[in-house]
Design a protein around this motif. Sequence first.
Motif, short mmCIF file in Angstrom:
data_model
loop_
_atom_site.label_atom_id
_atom_site.label_comp_id
_atom_site.label_asym_id
_atom_site.label_seq_id
_atom_site.Cartn_x
_atom_site.Cartn_y
_atom_site.Cartn_z
N UNK A 167 -6.01 -14.93 1.78
CA UNK A 167 -6.88 -13.93 1.14
C UNK A 167 -7.19 -12.83 2.15
N UNK A 168 -6.27 -11.88 2.27
CA UNK A 168 -6.44 -10.83 3.27
C UNK A 168 -7.25 -9.64 2.76
N UNK A 169 -7.16 -9.35 1.48
CA UNK A 169 -7.79 -8.14 0.98
C UNK A 169 -7.04 -6.91 1.46
N UNK A 170 -7.60 -5.75 1.10
CA UNK A 170 -7.00 -4.50 1.54
C UNK A 170 -6.03 -3.91 0.54
N UNK A 171 -5.33 -2.85 0.92
CA UNK A 171 -4.53 -2.08 -0.03
C UNK A 171 -3.10 -2.58 -0.24
N UNK A 172 -2.61 -3.53 0.57
CA UNK A 172 -1.21 -3.94 0.46
C UNK A 172 -1.00 -4.82 -0.77
N UNK A 173 -0.09 -4.39 -1.65
CA UNK A 173 0.17 -5.20 -2.84
C UNK A 173 0.77 -6.54 -2.47
N UNK A 174 1.58 -6.59 -1.44
CA UNK A 174 2.19 -7.86 -1.03
C UNK A 174 1.13 -8.89 -0.68
N UNK A 175 0.04 -8.45 -0.08
CA UNK A 175 -1.05 -9.39 0.25
C UNK A 175 -1.73 -9.89 -1.01
N UNK A 176 -1.96 -9.00 -1.97
CA UNK A 176 -2.56 -9.44 -3.23
C UNK A 176 -1.66 -10.43 -3.95
N UNK A 228 -8.95 1.09 -3.96
CA UNK A 228 -7.66 0.85 -3.33
C UNK A 228 -7.59 -0.48 -2.60
N UNK A 229 -8.64 -1.30 -2.71
CA UNK A 229 -8.64 -2.65 -2.13
C UNK A 229 -8.34 -3.63 -3.25
N UNK A 230 -7.18 -4.26 -3.19
CA UNK A 230 -6.78 -5.16 -4.26
C UNK A 230 -7.69 -6.38 -4.38
#
Length: 446
Positions: free
Chosen positions: A198-207, A322-324
């Motif tokens: 669960x990184x959060x942030x704008x990267x779709x790969x992380x979501x 912008x934070x998924x």
Amino acid sequence: MSEAELVLRSTRVITPEGTRAATVTVSAGRITAVLPHDAEVPAGARLEDVGDHVLLPGLVDTHVHVNDPGRTEWEGFWTATRAAAAGGITTLIDMPLNSLPPTTTVGHLRTKQDVARDKAHIDVGFWGGALPDNVEDLRPLHEAGVFGFKAFLSPSGVDEFPHLDQDQLARSLAEIAGFGGLLIVHAEDPHHLAAAPQHGGPRYADFLASRPRDAEDTAIAGLIAQARRLGARVHVLHLSSGDALPLIRAARAEGVRITVETCPHYLTLTAEEVPDGASEFKCCPPIREAANQDLLWEALADGTIDCVVTDHSPSTADLKTDDFATAWGGISGLQLSLSAVWTEARRRGRCLEDVVRWMSARTAALAGLGARKGAIAPGLDADFAVLAPDETFTVDPAGLQHRNRVTAYAGRTLHGVVKSTWLRGERIVADGAFTEPKGTLLSHPR
């Protein structure tokens, strides 16, 4: 034919027997006959000849979050049903959240109905909700006319609609099975979600990594086990994981009463194309990779996936940050669902008859409305969409009827322009012009 009030004629009418040139007669809001194209128009009947445009049954969308009352700044019955009508949808079933109150008691259902009654441009029904503490409300809701009950197996995103653990699921499902009802389930396992990064942030790969396929697969396996044990009827909502398909096929082969839906965004959008920070693409479960999408299309073709619905779940634009991790998860798709699915279906060699089966006939059957909706056949409601299947348009958010014009389809060129939509023999929208609301509130036929 002497009693016909309206006659619709097209060189391409999609009927349960196939597509053919036909004349469709209508009286008192019902289809009375499907006749040869050159059939004589009875005296006094009005003829609407749509030429080579396709006449198809109005779509039935069984998965819509209208959010009215309580979160009407997100969406409302007036705007949602206008968007649906613009997209060829003539019936929707409203989800029990994210409105306030949620549809979890008969009193709350009546509140919803009172709000919707004068705002519905199309026909509207309601799902009930299954919560940890409302088992005693399920039968009264069933008797009051809800079409079934929605449950979450992981957090729903709103505090007033908590999810069920396995013991609570068993109690609710046993109660619902006792009166022959249907449980529809958001199937993601909370333990697998908690264990995922669960990184959060704008990267779709992380979501995407935060909502793994095995969360769906495990939850669906548990649901199958409960349905098998209780002889209950269950429905998997918004399937995105192709890995769960063998489980579903095996369960059906054993006689488990399970149906499955997927959504336009899973069939037409891929993880590889989602820009970082573009949370208009966020939904749960998530849009996955292209190879996974291919599995969903194969499952539609072989009947493992029964139907396609929007899961229209809007919010205000400010919640699409912008934070998924923190952005609201939901895709607004009512107005564009037919065109989006048809665009990809035709690319994959499927026909409009397939799309009608997935988005009208089978959704009507899921909701128990097959005797009234979902086909152009005598005795059914005269609900139609007139489609120019080869015309294209580029999605401009300013042209959407949704209250908040945020869309994952912005800028995409789609095939299939809805020319007009008809509800019980009355044209309710044509070329962007709407009538006053003419929808009725539906109850599940008992």
